[in-house]
Design an enzyme around this catalytic site. Structure first.
Site, short mmCIF file in Angstrom:
data_model
loop_
_atom_site.label_atom_id
_atom_site.label_comp_id
_atom_site.label_asym_id
_atom_site.label_seq_id
_atom_site.Cartn_x
_atom_site.Cartn_y
_atom_site.Cartn_z
CG ASP A 284 -18.66 -23.28 0.92
OD1 ASP A 284 -18.43 -22.83 -0.22
OD2 ASP A 284 -17.82 -23.25 1.84
CG ASN B 61 -16.31 -15.93 -6.21
OD1 ASN B 61 -16.96 -14.91 -6.39
ND2 ASN B 61 -16.25 -16.54 -5.05
CG HIS C 142 -20.21 -19.67 -4.28
ND1 HIS C 142 -19.64 -20.02 -3.08
CD2 HIS C 142 -19.18 -19.50 -5.15
CE1 HIS C 142 -18.31 -20.05 -3.20
NE2 HIS C 142 -18.01 -19.73 -4.45
CD GLN D 209 -12.21 -20.00 -10.27
OE1 GLN D 209 -12.05 -19.10 -11.10
NE2 GLN D 209 -12.46 -21.25 -10.59
CG HIS E 272 -17.03 -23.44 -7.42
ND1 HIS E 272 -15.75 -23.45 -7.92
CD2 HIS E 272 -17.06 -22.44 -6.48
CE1 HIS E 272 -15.03 -22.52 -7.30
NE2 HIS E 272 -15.81 -21.88 -6.45
CB VAL F 108 -12.02 -24.66 -5.68
CG1 VAL F 108 -12.05 -26.06 -6.29
CG2 VAL F 108 -11.78 -24.75 -4.17
P1 AMP Z 1 -14.35 -20.00 -4.45
O1 AMP Z 1 -13.66 -19.13 -3.43
O2 AMP Z 1 -15.38 -19.28 -5.24
O3 AMP Z 1 -13.36 -20.75 -5.32
O4 AMP Z 1 -15.18 -21.10 -3.64
C1 AMP Z 1 -14.63 -22.30 -3.19
C2 AMP Z 1 -15.49 -22.75 -2.05
O5 AMP Z 1 -15.21 -24.11 -1.79
C3 AMP Z 1 -15.24 -21.99 -0.74
O6 AMP Z 1 -16.44 -21.34 -0.35
C4 AMP Z 1 -14.83 -23.09 0.24
O7 AMP Z 1 -15.34 -22.89 1.54
C5 AMP Z 1 -15.41 -24.33 -0.42
N1 AMP Z 1 -14.76 -25.59 -0.11
C6 AMP Z 1 -13.44 -25.86 -0.14
N2 AMP Z 1 -13.21 -27.15 0.13
C7 AMP Z 1 -14.43 -27.72 0.35
C8 AMP Z 1 -14.87 -29.03 0.67
N3 AMP Z 1 -14.02 -30.05 0.84
N4 AMP Z 1 -16.21 -29.24 0.83
C9 AMP Z 1 -17.08 -28.22 0.67
N5 AMP Z 1 -16.73 -26.97 0.35
C10 AMP Z 1 -15.42 -26.71 0.20
#
Ligand code: AMP
Length: 119
Positions: free
Chosen positions: A36, A92, A107, A99, A105, A101
């Site tokens: 991350d 999430n 974590h 959430q 995914h 993205v």
């Molecule tokens: P969520 O909030 O559960 O959707 O988690 C999305 C995660 O993606 C967050 O913890 C971000 O820090 C991580 N993230 C966003 N862009 C990138 C990236 N380019 N490379 C690695 N992690 C990322």
């Protein structure tokens, strides 16, 4: 990967296909695991399916075998990161649950004690 399993505008689809670089720690035929960008623990790895599903529940419905592969990848990451004392797996789901993205995914967090309940 069939075109209907990819969203060309999705950040994590671009990471899975190598268009956007990431610090990849594990790969399988159906999953990719990478660190991350904003780690919340000494180990914070995201495990994603190569196929695009907006969240974990839809992945489980559409590709149950890939959901199992996600958990198995998390197990391998935890072992290679030395998390034998334990780790947390988090999906999430939905903006209200943080959430951000909308590509499924998992974590994988570890390397420090984890509080409960989560925030
Ligand atoms: P969520 O909030 O559960 O959707 O988690 C999305 C995660 O993606 C967050 O913890 C971000 O820090 C991580 N993230 C966003 N862009 C990138 C990236 N380019 N490379 C690695 N992690 C990322």
């Amino acid at each position: 990967m069939p075109d209907d399993k990819i969203d060309p505008d999705c950040l994590f689809c671009k990471i899975a296909s190598g268009v956007i670089p990431a610090d990849i720690v594990h790969e399988s035929g159906t999953t990719v695991a990478f660190r991350d960008l904003a780690p919340q623990a000494p180990t914070h790895v995201l495990v994603i399916p190569r196929s695009h599903y907006p969240n974990a529940a839809e992945l489980a419905q559409g590709e149950p075998d890939t959901m199992v592969a996600l958990i198995d990848s998390a197990r391998e990451v935890a072992a290679s990161e030395g998390l034998e004392d334990g780790y947390r797996m988090v999906f999430n789901t939905g903006a209200v649950a943080h959430q951000t993205v909308f590509h499924a995914h998992l974590h994988v967090l570890g390397g420090r004690p984890m509080g409960w309940p989560p925030g």
